[in-house]
Design a protein around this motif. Structure first.
Motif, PDB file in Angstrom:
ATOM      1  N   UNK A   1       8.192   8.405 -16.872  1.00 36.55           N
ATOM      2  CA  UNK A   1       7.891   7.004 -17.144  1.00 36.55           C
ATOM      3  C   UNK A   1       6.872   6.494 -16.141  1.00 36.55           C
ATOM      4  N   UNK A   2       5.988   5.621 -16.609  1.00 35.46           N
ATOM      5  CA  UNK A   2       5.013   4.980 -15.736  1.00 35.46           C
ATOM      6  C   UNK A   2       5.649   3.765 -15.081  1.00 35.46           C
ATOM      7  N   UNK A   3       5.486   3.654 -13.760  1.00 39.68           N
ATOM      8  CA  UNK A   3       6.056   2.547 -12.993  1.00 39.68           C
ATOM      9  C   UNK A   3       4.930   1.787 -12.304  1.00 39.68           C
ATOM     10  N   UNK A   4       4.969   0.463 -12.381  1.00 35.58           N
ATOM     11  CA  UNK A   4       4.066  -0.397 -11.614  1.00 35.58           C
ATOM     12  C   UNK A   4       4.830  -0.898 -10.395  1.00 35.58           C
ATOM     13  N   UNK A   5       4.265  -0.721  -9.214  1.00 37.78           N
ATOM     14  CA  UNK A   5       4.945  -1.182  -8.008  1.00 37.78           C
ATOM     15  C   UNK A   5       4.934  -2.712  -7.974  1.00 37.78           C
ATOM     16  N   UNK A   6       5.997  -3.281  -7.448  1.00 37.20           N
ATOM     17  CA  UNK A   6       6.069  -4.737  -7.343  1.00 37.20           C
ATOM     18  C   UNK A   6       5.094  -5.270  -6.289  1.00 37.20           C
ATOM     19  N   UNK A   7       4.889  -4.481  -5.241  1.00 38.34           N
ATOM     20  CA  UNK A   7       3.976  -4.893  -4.180  1.00 38.34           C
ATOM     21  C   UNK A   7       2.863  -3.858  -4.082  1.00 38.34           C
ATOM     22  N   UNK A   8       1.658  -4.183  -4.560  1.00 34.50           N
ATOM     23  CA  UNK A   8       0.558  -3.210  -4.517  1.00 34.50           C
ATOM     24  C   UNK A   8       0.357  -2.636  -3.123  1.00 34.50           C
ATOM     25  N   UNK A   9       0.200  -1.307  -3.088  1.00 34.97           N
ATOM     26  CA  UNK A   9       0.038  -0.599  -1.824  1.00 34.97           C
ATOM     27  C   UNK A   9       1.274   0.149  -1.395  1.00 34.97           C
ATOM     28  N   UNK A  10       2.424  -0.140  -2.033  1.00 32.92           N
ATOM     29  CA  UNK A  10       3.685   0.474  -1.608  1.00 32.92           C
ATOM     30  C   UNK A  10       3.803   1.958  -1.958  1.00 32.92           C
ATOM     31  N   UNK A  11       3.082   2.419  -2.987  1.00 33.98           N
ATOM     32  CA  UNK A  11       3.318   3.763  -3.512  1.00 33.98           C
ATOM     33  C   UNK A  11       2.534   4.853  -2.789  1.00 33.98           C
ATOM     34  N   UNK A  12       2.369   4.690  -1.468  1.00 33.52           N
ATOM     35  CA  UNK A  12       1.824   5.776  -0.652  1.00 33.52           C
ATOM     36  C   UNK A  12       3.001   6.505  -0.018  1.00 33.52           C
ATOM     37  N   UNK A  13       2.752   7.706   0.489  1.00 35.91           N
ATOM     38  CA  UNK A  13       3.869   8.512   0.982  1.00 35.91           C
ATOM     39  C   UNK A  13       4.557   7.880   2.183  1.00 35.91           C
ATOM     40  N   UNK A  14       3.793   7.464   3.194  1.00 34.17           N
ATOM     41  CA  UNK A  14       4.399   6.924   4.409  1.00 34.17           C
ATOM     42  C   UNK A  14       3.669   5.671   4.877  1.00 34.17           C
ATOM     43  N   UNK A  15       2.423   5.836   5.327  1.00 35.14           N
ATOM     44  CA  UNK A  15       1.633   4.726   5.852  1.00 35.14           C
ATOM     45  C   UNK A  15       0.438   4.456   4.944  1.00 35.14           C
TER      46      UNK A  15
ATOM     47  N   UNK B   1     -14.761   5.816  -4.638  1.00 32.99           N
ATOM     48  CA  UNK B   1     -15.424   4.505  -4.615  1.00 32.99           C
ATOM     49  C   UNK B   1     -16.358   4.370  -3.419  1.00 32.99           C
ATOM     50  N   UNK B   2     -17.314   3.490  -3.536  1.00 29.90           N
ATOM     51  CA  UNK B   2     -18.229   3.220  -2.421  1.00 29.90           C
ATOM     52  C   UNK B   2     -17.615   2.228  -1.439  1.00 29.90           C
ATOM     53  N   UNK B   3     -16.730   1.377  -1.930  1.00 30.15           N
ATOM     54  CA  UNK B   3     -16.108   0.350  -1.097  1.00 30.15           C
ATOM     55  C   UNK B   3     -14.657   0.168  -1.517  1.00 30.15           C
ATOM     56  N   UNK B   4     -13.778  -0.056  -0.554  1.00 35.57           N
ATOM     57  CA  UNK B   4     -12.397  -0.436  -0.837  1.00 35.57           C
ATOM     58  C   UNK B   4     -12.044  -1.656   0.005  1.00 35.57           C
ATOM     59  N   UNK B   5     -11.158  -2.475  -0.508  1.00 34.39           N
ATOM     60  CA  UNK B   5     -10.625  -3.610   0.240  1.00 34.39           C
ATOM     61  C   UNK B   5      -9.253  -3.222   0.778  1.00 34.39           C
ATOM     62  N   UNK B   6      -9.099  -3.319   2.080  1.00 32.46           N
ATOM     63  CA  UNK B   6      -7.857  -2.909   2.725  1.00 32.46           C
ATOM     64  C   UNK B   6      -7.070  -4.150   3.146  1.00 32.46           C
ATOM     65  N   UNK B   7      -5.846  -4.279   2.631  1.00 35.17           N
ATOM     66  CA  UNK B   7      -4.944  -5.344   3.051  1.00 35.17           C
ATOM     67  C   UNK B   7      -3.997  -4.763   4.102  1.00 35.17           C
ATOM     68  N   UNK B   8      -3.079  -5.573   4.588  1.00 35.50           N
ATOM     69  CA  UNK B   8      -2.100  -5.060   5.550  1.00 35.50           C
ATOM     70  C   UNK B   8      -1.198  -4.007   4.923  1.00 35.50           C
ATOM     71  N   UNK B   9      -1.142  -4.017   3.591  1.00 38.36           N
ATOM     72  CA  UNK B   9      -0.325  -3.024   2.895  1.00 38.36           C
ATOM     73  C   UNK B   9      -1.176  -1.922   2.265  1.00 38.36           C
ATOM     74  N   UNK B  10      -2.413  -1.813   2.722  1.00 41.45           N
ATOM     75  CA  UNK B  10      -3.272  -0.748   2.215  1.00 41.45           C
ATOM     76  C   UNK B  10      -4.221  -1.235   1.134  1.00 41.45           C
ATOM     77  N   UNK B  11      -4.712  -0.316   0.331  1.00 40.58           N
ATOM     78  CA  UNK B  11      -5.648  -0.619  -0.753  1.00 40.58           C
ATOM     79  C   UNK B  11      -4.839  -0.948  -2.005  1.00 40.58           C
TER      80      UNK B  11
END
Length: 275
Positions: free
Chosen positions: A120-134, A20-30
């Motif tokens: 199975x496909x899983x949707x995270x309850x809190x977007x941004x959580x499914x990164x490895x660490x940070x 992407x050309x732009x991403x929006x970063x929250x405190x929990x990531x993109x």
């Protein structure tokens, strides 16, 4: 001044990267980055470590209407809304629990057929959580190019092997390593650089096919060991406790937008005045 030269995201962990050309970063990531992930029949995390050819899949997600489209290399695409959720699951992300729900619809059957086992496909309850660490990872273009130059047949070391959120051009080789513990302003966001990213076997896999075709981990170990001898790199930059490191993790201090070409600069700490 260093500038953002590349951004890399994917809606489904383990699938092909987008630029992407732009991403929006929250405190929990993109929020749209790794919005979904896979689990196996025992509800354990399933990604490129278990099945490299996941990178042959392209996932397209429109958060406006929750539409997800999966493009397969050898069969028709699967598309639909992801609003119908089923069983609640808690996935172990390398010691960190991530809550989510199975997504009802055609996803799991199509993915299981492609993989050759139940997933199975899983949707995270809190977007941004499914990164490895940070939530933020970053690396410099200079570091990647230098690794290619000092590695035999290094042209195979495509940036996609490392799956970093932000790539920075205009700084020195491994300059990003020196940002550990510092705040860095990247476009409209400010991050706190935490420390190095341990690399895994996914870096050995071809980013187009997912087939292991290069000893990337060995190349990093050989290169960083030689670097410590030849250039007096601090020992802390070498693989630590068996981990092979390249690139840096960061947390988000100030949310904002990051776009290609945005400036990247260290933020000076405010001096504490004596009482």
């Amino acid at each position: 001044m260093p500038l953002v030269s590349r951004l890399s995201t994917t809606p489904v962990k383990g699938t092909a990267l987008h630029g992407p050309r732009t991403v929006t970063v929250t405190r929990n990531g993109v929020p749209e980055n790794r919005r979904f992930h896979l689990v196996d029949a025992r509800r354990r995390l399933f990604n490129g470590k278990q099945h490299g050819p996941l990178v042959q899949l392209t996932a397209e997600f429109d958060p406006g209407d929750d539409q997800l489209r999966l493009l397969f290399p050898d069969r028709p695409p699967v598309a639909g809304r992801t609003t119908e959720l089923g069983e609640a699951v808690r996935t172990d992300f390398y010691g960190r629990p991530v809550d989510g729900h199975l997504v009802e619809g055609p996803w799991s059957a199509a993915l299981s057929d492609f993989v050759g086992r139940e997933v199975h496909l899983v949707a995270v309850d809190r977007p941004g959580d499914a990164v490895d660490v940070h939530p933020v990872t970053l690396i410099s273009t200079a570091t990647l190019e230098h690794l290619r130059r000092v590695t035999p047949d290094g042209e195979r070391l495509d940036h996609r092997r490392f799956r970093m959120l932000v790539e920075v051009d205009g700084c020195d080789v491994h300059e990003e390593d020196t940002w550990a513990g510092r705040r860095v302003r990247i476009g409209g966001a400010t991050v706190q650089v935490v420390g190095p990213v341990p690399r895994c076997v996914v870096t050995n896999e071809n980013p187009d096919s997912g087939v292991v075709d290069f000893s990337t981990l060995k190349a990093i170990v050989r290169y960083r060991g030689e670097l410590a001898t030849d250039l007096s790199t601090p020992v802390a930059h070498l693989p630590d406790n068996g981990a092979v490191i390249l690139g840096m993790y960061a947390t988000v201090e100030q949310p904002g937008e990051i776009s290609l070409g945005d400036p990247v600069e260290l933020v000076d700490e405010t001096a504490v005045q004596p009482a």
